[in-house]
Design a protein around this motif. Structure first.
Motif, PDB file in Angstrom:
ATOM      1  N   VAL A  28       9.218  20.893 -14.366  1.00  0.00           N
ATOM      2  CA  VAL A  28       9.760  21.693 -13.279  1.00  0.00           C
ATOM      3  C   VAL A  28       9.686  20.791 -12.051  1.00  0.00           C
ATOM      4  N   LYS A  29      10.806  20.164 -11.711  1.00  0.00           N
ATOM      5  CA  LYS A  29      10.780  19.029 -10.792  1.00  0.00           C
ATOM      6  C   LYS A  29      10.180  19.348  -9.435  1.00  0.00           C
ATOM      7  N   TYR A  30      10.581  20.466  -8.841  1.00  0.00           N
ATOM      8  CA  TYR A  30      10.126  20.710  -7.475  1.00  0.00           C
ATOM      9  C   TYR A  30       8.620  20.933  -7.418  1.00  0.00           C
ATOM     10  N   MET A  31       8.040  21.565  -8.470  1.00  0.00           N
ATOM     11  CA  MET A  31       6.593  21.762  -8.490  1.00  0.00           C
ATOM     12  C   MET A  31       5.872  20.430  -8.696  1.00  0.00           C
ATOM     13  N   PHE A  32       6.432  19.596  -9.572  1.00  0.00           N
ATOM     14  CA  PHE A  32       5.829  18.286  -9.833  1.00  0.00           C
ATOM     15  C   PHE A  32       5.864  17.427  -8.573  1.00  0.00           C
ATOM     16  N   ILE A  33       7.010  17.473  -7.880  1.00  0.00           N
ATOM     17  CA  ILE A  33       7.146  16.710  -6.630  1.00  0.00           C
ATOM     18  C   ILE A  33       6.152  17.204  -5.596  1.00  0.00           C
ATOM     19  N   TYR A  34       6.020  18.505  -5.467  1.00  0.00           N
ATOM     20  CA  TYR A  34       5.074  19.112  -4.531  1.00  0.00           C
ATOM     21  C   TYR A  34       3.663  18.576  -4.785  1.00  0.00           C
ATOM     22  N   GLU A  35       3.262  18.556  -6.036  1.00  0.00           N
ATOM     23  CA  GLU A  35       1.917  18.087  -6.391  1.00  0.00           C
ATOM     24  C   GLU A  35       1.748  16.596  -6.088  1.00  0.00           C
ATOM     25  N   LEU A  36       2.762  15.805  -6.378  1.00  0.00           N
ATOM     26  CA  LEU A  36       2.670  14.369  -6.077  1.00  0.00           C
ATOM     27  C   LEU A  36       2.560  14.125  -4.578  1.00  0.00           C
ATOM     28  N   LEU A  37       3.381  14.819  -3.808  1.00  0.00           N
ATOM     29  CA  LEU A  37       3.356  14.663  -2.355  1.00  0.00           C
ATOM     30  C   LEU A  37       1.976  15.000  -1.792  1.00  0.00           C
ATOM     31  N   GLU A  38       1.428  16.085  -2.259  1.00  0.00           N
ATOM     32  CA  GLU A  38       0.171  16.568  -1.699  1.00  0.00           C
ATOM     33  C   GLU A  38      -1.039  15.808  -2.232  1.00  0.00           C
ATOM     34  N   ASN A  39      -1.092  15.600  -3.541  1.00  0.00           N
ATOM     35  CA  ASN A  39      -2.284  15.005  -4.158  1.00  0.00           C
ATOM     36  C   ASN A  39      -2.365  13.494  -3.997  1.00  0.00           C
ATOM     37  N   HIS A  40      -1.207  12.838  -3.882  1.00  0.00           N
ATOM     38  CA  HIS A  40      -1.210  11.372  -3.840  1.00  0.00           C
ATOM     39  C   HIS A  40      -0.713  10.809  -2.506  1.00  0.00           C
ATOM     40  N   LYS A  41      -0.466  11.702  -1.574  1.00  0.00           N
ATOM     41  CA  LYS A  41      -0.133  11.294  -0.196  1.00  0.00           C
ATOM     42  C   LYS A  41       0.962  10.221  -0.183  1.00  0.00           C
ATOM     43  N   LEU A  42       2.089  10.559  -0.781  1.00  0.00           N
ATOM     44  CA  LEU A  42       3.206   9.611  -0.846  1.00  0.00           C
ATOM     45  C   LEU A  42       3.699   9.266   0.549  1.00  0.00           C
ATOM     46  N   THR A  43       4.213   8.039   0.678  1.00  0.00           N
ATOM     47  CA  THR A  43       4.650   7.556   1.990  1.00  0.00           C
ATOM     48  C   THR A  43       6.166   7.389   2.104  1.00  0.00           C
ATOM     49  N   PHE A  44       6.881   7.354   0.962  1.00  0.00           N
ATOM     50  CA  PHE A  44       8.338   7.155   0.982  1.00  0.00           C
ATOM     51  C   PHE A  44       8.958   8.027  -0.094  1.00  0.00           C
ATOM     52  N   THR A  45       9.921   8.874   0.309  1.00  0.00           N
ATOM     53  CA  THR A  45      10.607   9.711  -0.668  1.00  0.00           C
ATOM     54  C   THR A  45      12.113   9.633  -0.485  1.00  0.00           C
ATOM     55  N   LEU A  46      12.818   9.563  -1.594  1.00  0.00           N
ATOM     56  CA  LEU A  46      14.260   9.766  -1.644  1.00  0.00           C
ATOM     57  C   LEU A  46      14.468  10.948  -2.574  1.00  0.00           C
ATOM     58  N   MET A  47      15.040  12.026  -2.049  1.00  0.00           N
ATOM     59  CA  MET A  47      15.213  13.245  -2.838  1.00  0.00           C
ATOM     60  C   MET A  47      16.640  13.765  -2.696  1.00  0.00           C
ATOM     61  N   VAL A  48      17.057  14.589  -3.647  1.00  0.00           N
ATOM     62  CA  VAL A  48      18.291  15.339  -3.476  1.00  0.00           C
ATOM     63  C   VAL A  48      17.970  16.561  -2.611  1.00  0.00           C
ATOM     64  N   PRO A  49      18.877  16.971  -1.728  1.00  0.00           N
ATOM     65  CA  PRO A  49      18.594  18.079  -0.808  1.00  0.00           C
ATOM     66  C   PRO A  49      18.222  19.391  -1.478  1.00  0.00           C
ATOM     67  N   ASN A  66       0.811  -1.222   0.000  1.00  0.00           N
ATOM     68  CA  ASN A  66       0.000   0.000   0.000  1.00  0.00           C
ATOM     69  C   ASN A  66       0.845   1.272   0.000  1.00  0.00           C
ATOM     70  N   ASP A  67       2.167   1.118   0.035  1.00  0.00           N
ATOM     71  CA  ASP A  67       3.029   2.304   0.065  1.00  0.00           C
ATOM     72  C   ASP A  67       3.125   2.954  -1.314  1.00  0.00           C
ATOM     73  N   ARG A  68       3.445   4.242  -1.272  1.00  0.00           N
ATOM     74  CA  ARG A  68       3.533   5.060  -2.492  1.00  0.00           C
ATOM     75  C   ARG A  68       4.889   5.780  -2.475  1.00  0.00           C
ATOM     76  N   PHE A  69       5.733   5.422  -3.441  1.00  0.00           N
ATOM     77  CA  PHE A  69       7.115   5.904  -3.499  1.00  0.00           C
ATOM     78  C   PHE A  69       7.281   7.008  -4.541  1.00  0.00           C
ATOM     79  N   LEU A  70       8.112   7.981  -4.205  1.00  0.00           N
ATOM     80  CA  LEU A  70       8.514   8.994  -5.178  1.00  0.00           C
ATOM     81  C   LEU A  70       9.685   8.457  -5.996  1.00  0.00           C
ATOM     82  N   GLN A  71       9.622   8.626  -7.315  1.00  0.00           N
ATOM     83  CA  GLN A  71      10.744   8.312  -8.202  1.00  0.00           C
ATOM     84  C   GLN A  71      11.032   9.582  -9.004  1.00  0.00           C
TER      85      GLN A  71
END
Length: 493
Positions: free
Chosen positions: A217-238, A181-186
């Motif tokens: 635009v990566k940071y905006m896309f990531i923001y939307e994924l985090l918020e809209n899809h309630k991701l549970t695991f992220t690995l990101m560059v700082p 059931n987890d949702r990962f950022l890639q």
């Protein structure tokens, strides 16, 4: 690991494996596409030579990666923004006969010489059952990634199944509680090794990976994924945090369970601010070069962060990693020195590059170690703190590793000027940018930029080129790069 991956495709057939460009793709669809690719390769790549994959953000791209792995061959990602010369070098070094492209809607003629390398469109392959007719050895190569090379030729890093399985073993030994059931950022291009964890771990758990297009635009896309899809695991560059920082007051992500950072230095102040946005998440700073298979050290970011010059501690080695800090004579030291890595996650060496292998790997007490080029030291608790780079290798644009000497090499070739120096300077957001200095430049800056674009990927192109009558020198008579950096910093004020 491949057997576990095959089992996941069957066990989680009806669940979503990927979310790509607003569309879900099931494990069943992934299995069908991957098997078609594997069946094709079983017939046409009986020697199991490496196979290329053009890295568009598409379902077929990931199906190609999995299909190649199932066939027992190694995959070699090719970035769609790379100039043809760079891709030609990668293809020749890897001895690629086949390159998979997602579908006919993508153009690839400008990327590779199709008269020498056969391009196969994944979407055109007929569905086919697949039965593996070979045993994958631990020493077989799983993938080859290419990093920046100081001579202008990219360096190939082959990662074996043993290396990759050692990483997977180390990763799960960290105790992450994950399920289907987890949702990962890639968020990474598949040419970047952090992508491997970001798609492979969720597939092994029956979870879903949410991808970020390389042209977005990566940071905006990531923001939307985090918020809209309630991701549970992220690995990101700082550096993503630097872009998101203006929105921290609006970000609240209680569903996020794990927030990992890798690829460049993580700074303590912004980490503490980010933690307030993710109240239920475990935050970790993880560390490791491509040569040590994704990452091999971890540090849990508790309420009080250990830091050096604002950079968060990189912690302790994972299960399958040994570390050694050495002085200039390659002898172990308790003081600050070069961080070296050993253990089963470390590659056996660069592809067809014995000179670089000789300088990058060494033996100590019958164990083999890789020189990272990173300076580090252990604190009183034995935890490792990062202290910067030893050489002129830098990380830019969200973690891409660049050897400044490669940029200098291309400029010297084009201008026939020996006085060339590239420096990396952080901008106002803390993200490194490359600047180039040339002694008495004899060409228009636009001409130099246009030439570099034919030789290197976009992230290596200097933000600006400056012509100087003469370079400043330090007390040793060498080019004073610190002074060049100060020139950029002064001009920015």
């Amino acid at each position: 690991m491949v057997s576990a991956l095959e089992q996941s495709l069957v066990t989680y057939r009806d669940k979503n494996a990927f979310y790509i460009r607003e569309q879900y793709y099931s494990y069943g669809a992934l299995q069908e596409r991957a098997q078609a690719i594997s069946s094709y390769l079983n017939l046409h790549n009986t020697s199991r030579l490496p196979v290329g994959v053009i890295g568009y953000d598409a379902f077929e791209t990931y199906a190609a990666i999995i299909g190649i792995m199932l066939s027992g061959a190694a995959y070699v990602p090719i970035h769609p923004a790379n100039p043809m010369d760079r891709n030609t070098s990668i293809i020749e070094q890897s001895e690629l006969c086949f390159v998979f492209a997602p579908n006919t809607s993508y153009s690839f003629e400008h990327l590779i010489d199709i008269s020498k390398t056969k391009v196969i469109t994944v979407a055109d392959l007929s569905s086919a059952s697949f039965e593996r007719n070979h045993i994958i050895s631990p020493n077989d190569i799983a993938y080859i990634l290419f990093t920046s090379g100081s001579t202008g030729v990219p360096k190939g890093v082959p990662i074996t199944h043993h290396n990759l399985e050692s990483f997977i073993d180390s990763f799960f030994a960290l105790g992450y509680e994950l399920n289907s059931n987890d949702r990962f950022l890639q968020m990474f291009d598949i040419t970047f090794d952090l992508s491997v964890m970001s798609y492979l771990v969720p597939l092994l758990k029956g979870a879903c990976a949410y991808t970020v297009p390389f042209d977005s635009v990566k940071y905006m896309f990531i923001y939307e994924l985090l918020e809209n899809h309630k991701l549970t695991f992220t690995l990101m560059v700082p550096s993503i945090l630097s872009y998101l920082r203006p929105y921290f007051s609006e970000i609240e992500l209680p569903e996020l369970k794990y927030s990992l950072f890798c690829g460049e230095a993580l700074y303590a102040d912004i980490t503490q601010e980010w933690k307030r946005c993710i109240p239920n998440a475990k935050v970790q700073n993880v560390y490791g070069p491509t040569e040590a298979t994704i990452f091999c050290m971890t540090y849990d970011c508790s309420d009080v962060l250990k830091e050096n010059n604002g950079m968060v501690c990189i912690g302790n080695p994972m299960k399958n990693c040994d570390i050694l800090i050495v002085d200039e004579e390659s002898k172990p030291t308790n003081a600050k020195g070069e961080l070296c890595l050993g253990g089963p996650q470390v590659t056996q060496g660069y592809l067809k590059n014995e000179e670089k292998n000789a300088s990058s790997f060494f033996m100590y007490n019958e164990a083999r170690y890789y020189r990272t080029g990173d300076l580090a030291y252990a604190d009183k608790d034995g935890e490792i703190l990062y202290a910067g780079r030893k050489d002129y290798q830098v990380k830019v644009m969200g973690g891409f590793r660049v050897e400044l000497s490669e940029i200098e090499h291309h400029v010297r070739v084009y201008t026939s000027i020996s006085g060339v120096a590239a420096v990396a300077v952080p901008n106002a957001m803390g993200i490194s940018q490359i600047f180039l200095f040339v002694e008495q430049l004899n060409k228009e800056v636009s001409e130099v930029i246009d030439y570099l674009k034919t030789q290197m990927p976009e992230y290596m192109i200097p933000a600006a080129i400056h012509s100087l009558v003469a370079f400043p020198l330090n007390s040793n008579g060498k080019t004073d790069r610190k002074e060049l950096e100060k020139m950029i910093q002064h001009a920015a004020k």
